[in-house]
Design a protein around this motif. Structure first.
Motif, mmCIF file in Angstrom:
data_model
loop_
_atom_site.group_PDB
_atom_site.id
_atom_site.type_symbol
_atom_site.label_atom_id
_atom_site.label_comp_id
_atom_site.label_asym_id
_atom_site.label_seq_id
_atom_site.Cartn_x
_atom_site.Cartn_y
_atom_site.Cartn_z
ATOM 1 N N ALA A 1 0.845 -1.196 0.000
ATOM 2 C CA ALA A 1 0.000 0.000 0.000
ATOM 3 C C ALA A 1 0.874 1.236 0.000
ATOM 4 N N TYR A 2 0.577 2.165 -0.908
ATOM 5 C CA TYR A 2 1.272 3.455 -0.933
ATOM 6 C C TYR A 2 0.212 4.532 -0.736
ATOM 7 N N LEU B 1 -3.473 15.428 -1.978
ATOM 8 C CA LEU B 1 -4.601 15.897 -2.781
ATOM 9 C C LEU B 1 -5.915 15.897 -2.010
ATOM 10 N N SER B 2 -5.867 15.654 -0.704
ATOM 11 C CA SER B 2 -7.106 15.574 0.070
ATOM 12 C C SER B 2 -7.843 16.908 0.124
ATOM 13 N N GLU C 1 -2.702 -1.089 -3.029
ATOM 14 C CA GLU C 1 -3.457 0.155 -2.859
ATOM 15 C C GLU C 1 -2.538 1.328 -3.178
ATOM 16 N N ALA C 2 -3.048 2.269 -3.951
ATOM 17 C CA ALA C 2 -2.322 3.506 -4.232
ATOM 18 C C ALA C 2 -3.319 4.653 -4.139
ATOM 19 N N THR C 3 -3.090 5.560 -3.234
ATOM 20 C CA THR C 3 -4.033 6.659 -3.036
ATOM 21 C C THR C 3 -3.309 7.939 -2.649
ATOM 22 N N ARG C 4 -3.842 9.055 -3.113
ATOM 23 C CA ARG C 4 -3.351 10.361 -2.695
ATOM 24 C C ARG C 4 -4.427 11.071 -1.867
ATOM 25 N N PHE C 5 -5.362 10.254 -1.304
ATOM 26 C CA PHE C 5 -6.460 10.762 -0.471
ATOM 27 C C PHE C 5 -6.492 10.087 0.897
ATOM 28 N N ARG D 1 -1.714 10.523 5.961
ATOM 29 C CA ARG D 1 -0.554 9.763 5.493
ATOM 30 C C ARG D 1 0.246 10.628 4.520
ATOM 31 N N LYS D 2 1.483 10.904 4.859
ATOM 32 C CA LYS D 2 2.299 11.802 4.042
ATOM 33 C C LYS D 2 3.086 11.045 2.966
ATOM 34 N N ASN D 3 3.718 9.967 3.358
ATOM 35 C CA ASN D 3 4.427 9.121 2.381
ATOM 36 C C ASN D 3 4.450 7.699 2.918
#
Length: 384
Positions: free
Chosen positions: A155-156, A161-162, A260-264, A268-270
């Motif tokens: 998972a990343y 972008l939230s 899992e890959a999400t920018r939302f 979680r920063k990185n």
């Protein structure tokens, strides 16, 4: 180096520092940084230690004093620049993902294969392979410490972008970036999972979603942290990608993976985590604690079993011996120095560096298969 954004800073750090801590067979000279805006390129070159700057990458490729071309531009330019550089006889380091489409990646891989016959080397910048704990995890698996691999969970998670009012940057435009969270950070999860396990994804089943479909356009000369304009544009990439995958394996068994890959992922920063479960043990890696690796040995006596934390900073660990005394931590930027070490060594020795353009093509095919699966609702879609 062509390009000078976030990755330009990271790659510059790698080129600048690696020769000072590692005994390299060749001495890299940071000769020229290329950018579209001459003033911005000149400022970046001065700040990061490049001898000069330029605005025409094609002219730079004609120079006899350039041996290596490092590509850190948006994905829509990777293919054109890499193909021209290989044709000009330059060794090429290209940031991931390799291209914006399978067709582009196939052309690049074929060109790299032909260039290799002329002694020209090429590599893709999947830098997390070179975090000492991740490389050490690969070594443990290769040594059989986990036995048969049965399951992988990767998972990343980021949250940059939230904020729904964050501006529409090139990473949110499919024609520039190729894909969203799937290609940007999901590509890392795919590559590192395969690197650690030694297995290859062969079928996938996924779903993609775009959470915020319109965002403010950037004003003239405004960066990501600046003020956006009142106009809005359409987000054309995914914000969240979830998929399952089956890895090829021996004796007819195929390990199962979840990605899992999400920018939302708010908060979680990185947050990049990978857990691998095998018949004889397991391991877990967390990029936010990148100097540590959790290891479970199922062959220990029943009363002594449990995950133990290994501090991967000892001189016997990958790359660590050239840095600081045991227990003195490494950071995000060190992987880029290790990337330089391995690439320069391959160029000097005339060997094929990894990950190769062929490896990058494989990841591109996995990304494409996930998109096709999500697009038509297929339960399982073949890679390639």
């Amino acid at each position: 180096m062509i390009g000078h954004g976030f990755m330009g800073a990271a790659h510059s750090q790698g080129w600048r520092v690696a020769p000072r801590f590692f005994d390299l067979p060749l001495a890299p000279e940071m000769t020229v940084l290329v950018g579209r805006d001459p003033a911005a390129a000149a400022a970046a070159a001065q700040r990061w230690g490049w001898a000069e700057s330029a605005s025409d990458w094609r002219a730079v490729l004609e120079r006899d004093d350039i041996d290596i071309v490092d590509i850190v531009t948006p994905g829509d330019t990777h293919a054109e620049i890499a193909l021209a550089a290989l044709a000009a006889g330059k060794h090429v380091l290209c940031e991931k993902p390799l291209a914006n489409s399978v067709a582009e990646a196939e052309e690049m891989a074929l060109a790299a294969e032909a260039a290799a016959d002329r002694g020209i080397r090429s590599m893709v910048g999947f830098t997390y392979r070179r975090v000492p704990a991740a490389t050490f995890a690969r070594d443990l698996v290769a040594a059989g410490r986990l036995g048969e691999i049965r399951q992988v969970r990767a998972a990343y998670r980021q949250d940059w972008l939230s904020d729904a009012e964050a501006p529409l940057t090139w990473r949110l435009q499919k024609d520039r970036a190729g894909s969203g969270s799937l290609g940007d950070i999901g590509a890392h999860a795919i590559d590192l999972a395969e690197f650690i396990t030694g297995l290859s994804l062969e079928t996938v089943s996924g779903v993609l979603d775009t959470v915020v479909r319109e965002r403010p356009l950037l004003g003239e000369g405004v960066g990501l942290s600046g003020t956006a304009s009142s106009e809005r544009g359409v987000v054309t990439v995914d914000d969240i990608a979830l998929f399952a995958g089956r890895f090829s394996g021996g004796d007819g068994y195929r390990a199962l993976g979840s990605f899992e890959a999400t920018r939302f992922a708010t908060g979680r920063k990185n947050g990049f985590t990978i857990e691998v479960s095998g018949a004889l043990g397991a391991l877990a890696f967390n990029l936010e604690r990148q100097n540590e690796l959790e290891f479970y040995d199922a062959t220990d006596p029943a009363g002594e079993q449990g995950f133990r934390t290994i501090l991967v900073t000892d001189p016997v660990h990958p790359y660590a011996g050239s840095w600081w005394p045991t227990g003195h931590m490494l950071g995000y930027e060190h992987g880029f120095s290790h990337q330089v070490v391995d690439f320069v060594a391959a160029v000097a020795e005339g060997t094929a560096p990894r990950p190769s353009f062929a490896d990058g093509l494989h990841v591109q095919r996995v990304l494409d298969a996930v998109e096709r699966s999500a697009g038509d609702g297929s339960s399982w879609t073949a890679v390639g």
